[in-house]
Enzyme design. Structure first.
Site, PDB file in Angstrom:
ATOM      1  N   ASN A 221       2.401   1.446  -0.855  1.00 45.10           N
ATOM      2  CA  ASN A 221       1.804   2.618  -0.224  1.00 45.10           C
ATOM      3  C   ASN A 221       1.098   2.147   1.047  1.00 45.10           C
ATOM      4  O   ASN A 221       0.063   1.498   0.965  1.00 45.10           O
ATOM      5  CB  ASN A 221       0.811   3.242  -1.221  1.00 45.10           C
ATOM      6  CG  ASN A 221      -0.045   4.333  -0.609  1.00 45.10           C
ATOM      7  OD1 ASN A 221       0.239   4.807   0.492  1.00 45.10           O
ATOM      8  ND2 ASN A 221      -1.079   4.737  -1.320  1.00 45.10           N
ATOM      9  N   TRP A 222       1.690   2.475   2.178  1.00 46.72           N
ATOM     10  CA  TRP A 222       1.112   2.002   3.452  1.00 46.72           C
ATOM     11  C   TRP A 222      -0.116   2.818   3.876  1.00 46.72           C
ATOM     12  O   TRP A 222      -0.785   2.462   4.836  1.00 46.72           O
ATOM     13  CB  TRP A 222       2.177   2.052   4.562  1.00 46.72           C
ATOM     14  CG  TRP A 222       3.124   0.887   4.528  1.00 46.72           C
ATOM     15  CD1 TRP A 222       3.249  -0.043   3.526  1.00 46.72           C
ATOM     16  CD2 TRP A 222       4.054   0.505   5.546  1.00 46.72           C
ATOM     17  NE1 TRP A 222       4.210  -0.966   3.865  1.00 46.72           N
ATOM     18  CE2 TRP A 222       4.720  -0.660   5.101  1.00 46.72           C
ATOM     19  CE3 TRP A 222       4.409   1.030   6.787  1.00 46.72           C
ATOM     20  CZ2 TRP A 222       5.708  -1.298   5.852  1.00 46.72           C
ATOM     21  CZ3 TRP A 222       5.394   0.399   7.538  1.00 46.72           C
ATOM     22  CH2 TRP A 222       6.030  -0.758   7.071  1.00 46.72           C
ATOM     23  N   LYS A 223      -0.360   3.920   3.199  1.00 47.51           N
ATOM     24  CA  LYS A 223      -1.488   4.798   3.554  1.00 47.51           C
ATOM     25  C   LYS A 223      -1.412   5.158   5.055  1.00 47.51           C
ATOM     26  O   LYS A 223      -0.314   5.242   5.572  1.00 47.51           O
ATOM     27  CB  LYS A 223      -2.816   4.134   3.175  1.00 47.51           C
ATOM     28  CG  LYS A 223      -2.798   3.675   1.710  1.00 47.51           C
ATOM     29  CD  LYS A 223      -4.120   3.211   1.182  1.00 47.51           C
ATOM     30  CE  LYS A 223      -3.961   2.807  -0.280  1.00 47.51           C
ATOM     31  NZ  LYS A 223      -5.220   2.421  -0.895  1.00 47.51           N
TER      32      LYS A 223
ATOM     33  N   HIS B 193      -2.884  10.896  -5.194  1.00 47.73           N
ATOM     34  CA  HIS B 193      -3.568   9.609  -4.970  1.00 47.73           C
ATOM     35  C   HIS B 193      -5.076   9.877  -4.914  1.00 47.73           C
ATOM     36  O   HIS B 193      -5.505  10.924  -4.411  1.00 47.73           O
ATOM     37  CB  HIS B 193      -3.072   8.966  -3.674  1.00 47.73           C
ATOM     38  CG  HIS B 193      -3.574   7.565  -3.520  1.00 47.73           C
ATOM     39  ND1 HIS B 193      -4.853   7.288  -3.077  1.00 47.73           N
ATOM     40  CD2 HIS B 193      -2.997   6.373  -3.790  1.00 47.73           C
ATOM     41  CE1 HIS B 193      -5.020   5.970  -3.076  1.00 47.73           C
ATOM     42  NE2 HIS B 193      -3.912   5.388  -3.501  1.00 47.73           N
TER      43      HIS B 193
ATOM     44  N   GLU C 152      -7.291   8.877  -3.017  1.00 45.30           N
ATOM     45  CA  GLU C 152      -7.806   9.145  -1.669  1.00 45.30           C
ATOM     46  C   GLU C 152      -7.582  10.606  -1.275  1.00 45.30           C
ATOM     47  O   GLU C 152      -8.382  11.198  -0.553  1.00 45.30           O
ATOM     48  CB  GLU C 152      -7.175   8.169  -0.661  1.00 45.30           C
ATOM     49  CG  GLU C 152      -7.779   6.776  -0.842  1.00 45.30           C
ATOM     50  CD  GLU C 152      -6.872   5.622  -0.498  1.00 45.30           C
ATOM     51  OE1 GLU C 152      -5.856   5.820   0.184  1.00 45.30           O
ATOM     52  OE2 GLU C 152      -7.179   4.487  -0.930  1.00 45.30           O
TER      53      GLU C 152
ATOM     54  N   GLU D 139      -4.326   4.088 -11.485  1.00 46.33           N
ATOM     55  CA  GLU D 139      -5.078   3.353 -10.465  1.00 46.33           C
ATOM     56  C   GLU D 139      -6.574   3.606 -10.647  1.00 46.33           C
ATOM     57  O   GLU D 139      -7.080   4.654 -10.216  1.00 46.33           O
ATOM     58  CB  GLU D 139      -4.672   3.826  -9.070  1.00 46.33           C
ATOM     59  CG  GLU D 139      -3.196   3.677  -8.773  1.00 46.33           C
ATOM     60  CD  GLU D 139      -2.936   3.632  -7.277  1.00 46.33           C
ATOM     61  OE1 GLU D 139      -2.465   2.600  -6.804  1.00 46.33           O
ATOM     62  OE2 GLU D 139      -3.245   4.614  -6.588  1.00 46.33           O
TER      63      GLU D 139
ATOM     64  N   GLY E 244      -8.414  -1.337  -3.205  1.00 44.34           N
ATOM     65  CA  GLY E 244      -8.906  -1.931  -1.968  1.00 44.34           C
ATOM     66  C   GLY E 244     -10.158  -2.774  -2.125  1.00 44.34           C
ATOM     67  O   GLY E 244     -10.801  -3.121  -1.135  1.00 44.34           O
TER      68      GLY E 244
ATOM     69  N   SER F 252      -5.583  -3.267  -6.107  1.00 42.93           N
ATOM     70  CA  SER F 252      -5.735  -4.703  -5.807  1.00 42.93           C
ATOM     71  C   SER F 252      -4.669  -5.591  -6.443  1.00 42.93           C
ATOM     72  O   SER F 252      -4.973  -6.717  -6.849  1.00 42.93           O
ATOM     73  CB  SER F 252      -7.141  -5.176  -6.184  1.00 42.93           C
ATOM     74  OG  SER F 252      -8.099  -4.517  -5.376  1.00 42.93           O
TER      75      SER F 252
ATOM     76  N   GLY G 279      -1.164  -1.183  -2.328  1.00 47.97           N
ATOM     77  CA  GLY G 279      -1.637  -0.737  -1.023  1.00 47.97           C
ATOM     78  C   GLY G 279      -1.588  -1.884  -0.020  1.00 47.97           C
ATOM     79  O   GLY G 279      -0.538  -2.240   0.507  1.00 47.97           O
ATOM     80  N   GLY G 280      -2.742  -2.498   0.219  1.00 45.71           N
ATOM     81  CA  GLY G 280      -2.892  -3.534   1.246  1.00 45.71           C
ATOM     82  C   GLY G 280      -1.805  -4.595   1.253  1.00 45.71           C
ATOM     83  O   GLY G 280      -1.291  -4.959   2.320  1.00 45.71           O
TER      84      GLY G 280
END
Ligand code: PGA
Length: 255
Positions: free
Chosen positions: A12-14, A100, A102, A170, A176, A216, A237-238
């Site tokens: 997920n590149w957000k 998600h 966010e 999640e 993150g 993470s 993510g990251g």
């Protein structure tokens, strides 16, 4: 029993990524194609919607599938700034993330809305990756299982099945932050989700629903997390932004 669905490792590149970033998708596709040890998982990148079409073009014919990060509940209409599931499918994507944390936080998305988005995804022929997970306060108050139960119940639309729906667990406090639950905690929550899915969909269908862990996930913890019972892949993510890191996570399925 052979599972009907392979595990899924989705990135997920957000709100990250410019046109130049699609070189990471090309690199990923090339490395997976040439690399030894065919991964025993499906691989997906969910870039921002501006990059869906070029990402699909770059991934064509490779092992990489493309997904989106959110969709509207309607097929089309007067919803400035939104993107429909039909548009995402039309761009050539195979899936869409819905609910998600966010989005739940930044846009106040409720379980009901998430279920409607998942239904819209199904209607467009997309796999819905439905995210659930407790906040830090809920975790500290020992409310993880009840929170996850309510989110799962409220966010799954009619017609959800193992072919059109993936669940991503999640914990919000793990996203993150570099923090992850213990393997025992992940096993407990994923086992619980599997049981709740069985109540909703029946044992056989529930056994084939992929339950991803997210929060993470990194190359150095992926092997341990992916080995946990009832973990059928990861939402990353990251560590999905660079092909090298993401390949380090996929390696958990190349052994
Ligand atoms: P992270 O994000 O891997 O950067 O923790 C996970 C996610 O939000 O899907």
């Amino acid at each position: 029993m052979t599972k009907a669905n392979k595990p899924l490792v989705a990135g997920n590149w957000k709100m990250n990524g410019l046109r130049s970033s699609t070189k990471e998708i090309a690199k990923l596709a090339k490395k997976l194609d040439k690399g030894k040890g065919k991964p025993k998982c499906q691989i997906m990148i969910c870039p921002p919607s501006t990059l869906l079409a070029p990402a699909v073009a770059l991934a064509k014919g490779s092992r990489v599938r493309i997904g989106a990060q959110d969709c509207h509940t309607a097929v089309n209409g007067a919803h400035t700034g939104d993107v429909s599931a039909e548009m995402i499918a039309d761009a050539g994507a195979a899936a869409v993330i819905v609910g998600h944390s966010e989005r739940r936080t930044d846009h106040n998305e409720s379980n009901t809305l998430v279920a409607q988005k998942a239904a819209a995804a199904h209607e467009a022929g997309l796999t819905a990756i439905v995210c659930i997970g407790e906040t830090e306060a809920q975790y500290k108050a020992n409310r993880t299982l009840s929170v996850v139960t309510a989110q799962l119940k409220g966010s799954l639309p009619e017609g959800a099945n193992a072919a059109n729906t993936v669940i991503a667990y999640e914990p919000v406090w793990a996203i993150g932050t570099g923090l992850t639950p213990t393997a025992d905690d992940v096993a407990r929550v994923h086992g619980h989700i599997r049981n709740r899915l069985a109540l909703a969909l029946g044992d056989d269908e529930a056994a084939n629903v992929r339950i991803l862990y997210g929060g993470s996930v990194k190359p150095d913890n992926a092997t341990e997390l992916m080995a946990v019972e009832n973990v059928d892949g990861a939402l990353v993510g990251g560590a999905s932004l660079k092909a090298t890191d993401f390949l380090g996570i996929i390696a958990a399925y190349q052994k």
